[in-house]
Enzyme design. Structure first.
Site, PDB file in Angstrom:
ATOM      1  N   SER A  81      43.739  29.758  39.846  1.00 56.04           N
ATOM      2  CA  SER A  81      43.508  28.536  39.058  1.00 56.04           C
ATOM      3  C   SER A  81      44.830  28.004  38.521  1.00 56.04           C
ATOM      4  CB  SER A  81      42.589  28.829  37.871  1.00 56.04           C
ATOM      5  OG  SER A  81      41.378  29.386  38.301  1.00 56.04           O
TER       6      SER A  81
HETATM    7  N1  SAH Z   1      40.655  34.401  38.185  1.00 51.56           N
HETATM    8  C1  SAH Z   1      41.226  34.206  39.504  1.00 51.56           C
HETATM    9  C2  SAH Z   1      40.622  32.994  40.181  1.00 51.56           C
HETATM   10  C3  SAH Z   1      40.282  33.286  41.594  1.00 51.56           C
HETATM   11  S1  SAH Z   1      39.234  32.123  42.397  1.00 51.56           S
HETATM   12  C4  SAH Z   1      42.750  34.156  39.449  1.00 51.56           C
HETATM   13  O1  SAH Z   1      43.317  34.063  38.353  1.00 51.56           O
HETATM   14  O2  SAH Z   1      43.393  34.238  40.510  1.00 51.56           O
HETATM   15  C5  SAH Z   1      37.620  32.795  42.088  1.00 51.56           C
HETATM   16  C6  SAH Z   1      37.335  34.164  42.614  1.00 51.56           C
HETATM   17  O3  SAH Z   1      35.931  34.425  42.425  1.00 51.56           O
HETATM   18  C7  SAH Z   1      37.582  34.371  44.111  1.00 51.56           C
HETATM   19  O4  SAH Z   1      38.480  35.437  44.280  1.00 51.56           O
HETATM   20  C8  SAH Z   1      36.201  34.721  44.673  1.00 51.56           C
HETATM   21  O5  SAH Z   1      36.236  35.660  45.734  1.00 51.56           O
HETATM   22  C9  SAH Z   1      35.506  35.289  43.445  1.00 51.56           C
HETATM   23  N2  SAH Z   1      34.032  35.281  43.494  1.00 51.56           N
HETATM   24  C10 SAH Z   1      33.199  34.326  44.014  1.00 51.56           C
HETATM   25  N3  SAH Z   1      31.917  34.707  43.857  1.00 51.56           N
HETATM   26  C11 SAH Z   1      31.917  35.923  43.239  1.00 51.56           C
HETATM   27  C12 SAH Z   1      30.915  36.839  42.833  1.00 51.56           C
HETATM   28  N4  SAH Z   1      29.610  36.603  43.014  1.00 51.56           N
HETATM   29  N5  SAH Z   1      31.292  37.992  42.234  1.00 51.56           N
HETATM   30  C13 SAH Z   1      32.604  38.272  42.030  1.00 51.56           C
HETATM   31  N6  SAH Z   1      33.609  37.452  42.405  1.00 51.56           N
HETATM   32  C14 SAH Z   1      33.283  36.286  43.006  1.00 51.56           C
END
Ligand code: SAH
Length: 202
Positions: free
Chosen positions: A51
């Site tokens: 993000s």
């Molecule tokens: N907080 C992260 C943002 C990553 S984008 C950062 O700082 O880099 C969002 C993430 O949510 C992705 O890695 C995706 O694989 C994960 N995601 C999507 N659905 C999910 C679920 N049901 N359970 C756990 N993670 C999930």
């Protein structure tokens, strides 16, 4: 970068200190690290994104957390937001559904000395065996508010979650009573996150 965030309404010292402390370039591939301190979302493994710093700061501030609180993060991704929560002094549990990202971020967080507890799992189910949590932070776009996460939130606890399919709205939810129907919801504008998907991906 933090100076710019202040102009966007990020005034929590706990949050700005944490963003100042965490080296965002170490959460990116070397090829992209020169853009680490621009306010941009950037690609990470598995077609996901880290993000943008203002979003990380905004969600962290909305949590209204205090040091030592127990927080569940859904969507570890690169581990950047996880590290920011650790730097805020929180006790962090984080869950990721993509094995590759889980492996990478667990290793990275450990090497950098962040003591988050990382789990490979489906965030829709949360971590019932480790709850209840003071705070829940979802970093992927959920089609609706997952009930299991509401159940694992303490009474008086706060959940920050982007809800919607194509585009989302940032919701700030307070669990007013023990019942998961007893919530108050405030909306904090449109946003766009990668989708919250079901089940694990190996
Ligand atoms: N907080 C992260 C943002 C990553 S984008 C950062 O700082 O880099 C969002 C993430 O949510 C992705 O890695 C995706 O694989 C994960 N995601 C999507 N659905 C999910 C679920 N049901 N359970 C756990 N993670 C999930």
């Amino acid at each position: 970068m933090v100076e710019k965030l202040r102009t966007k309404g990020i005034d929590s010292k706990l949050v700005t200190d944490a963003l100042n402390e965490v080296p965002r370039h170490l959460f990116l591939e070397t090829m992209l690290d020169y853009m680490a301190y621009e306010d941009k979302a950037l690609p990470i493994s598995c077609g996901q994104t880290i993000s943008q710093p203002s979003t990380v700061a905004f969600q962290s501030q909305l949590l209204a957390a205090e040091p030592k609180m127990k927080v569940l993060e859904v969507g570890t991704g690169s581990g950047y937001q996880t590290a920011v929560l650790c730097a805020m002094g929180l006790s962090v549990y984080t869950i990721e559904r993509q094995k590759e990202l889980y492996d990478e971020s667990t290793k990275r967080l450990k090497e950098l000395g962040y003591k988050a507890k990382c789990f490979l799992g489906d965030g829709y189910a949360g971590l019932p065996e480790f709850g209840p949590f003071d705070r829940v932070l979802v970093t992927c776009g959920a089609p609706k508010i997952p009930e299991a996460l509401l159940r694992q939130l303490k009474k008086g606890g706060v959940m920050v979650i982007p809800v919607g399919s194509e585009h989302q709205e940032m919701l700030h939810i307070v669990k007013q009573g023990d019942d998961i129907g007893d919530i108050s919801v405030q909306k904090f504008g449109d946003c766009k996150f990668v989708p919250m998907l079901e089940k694990l991906n190996y």
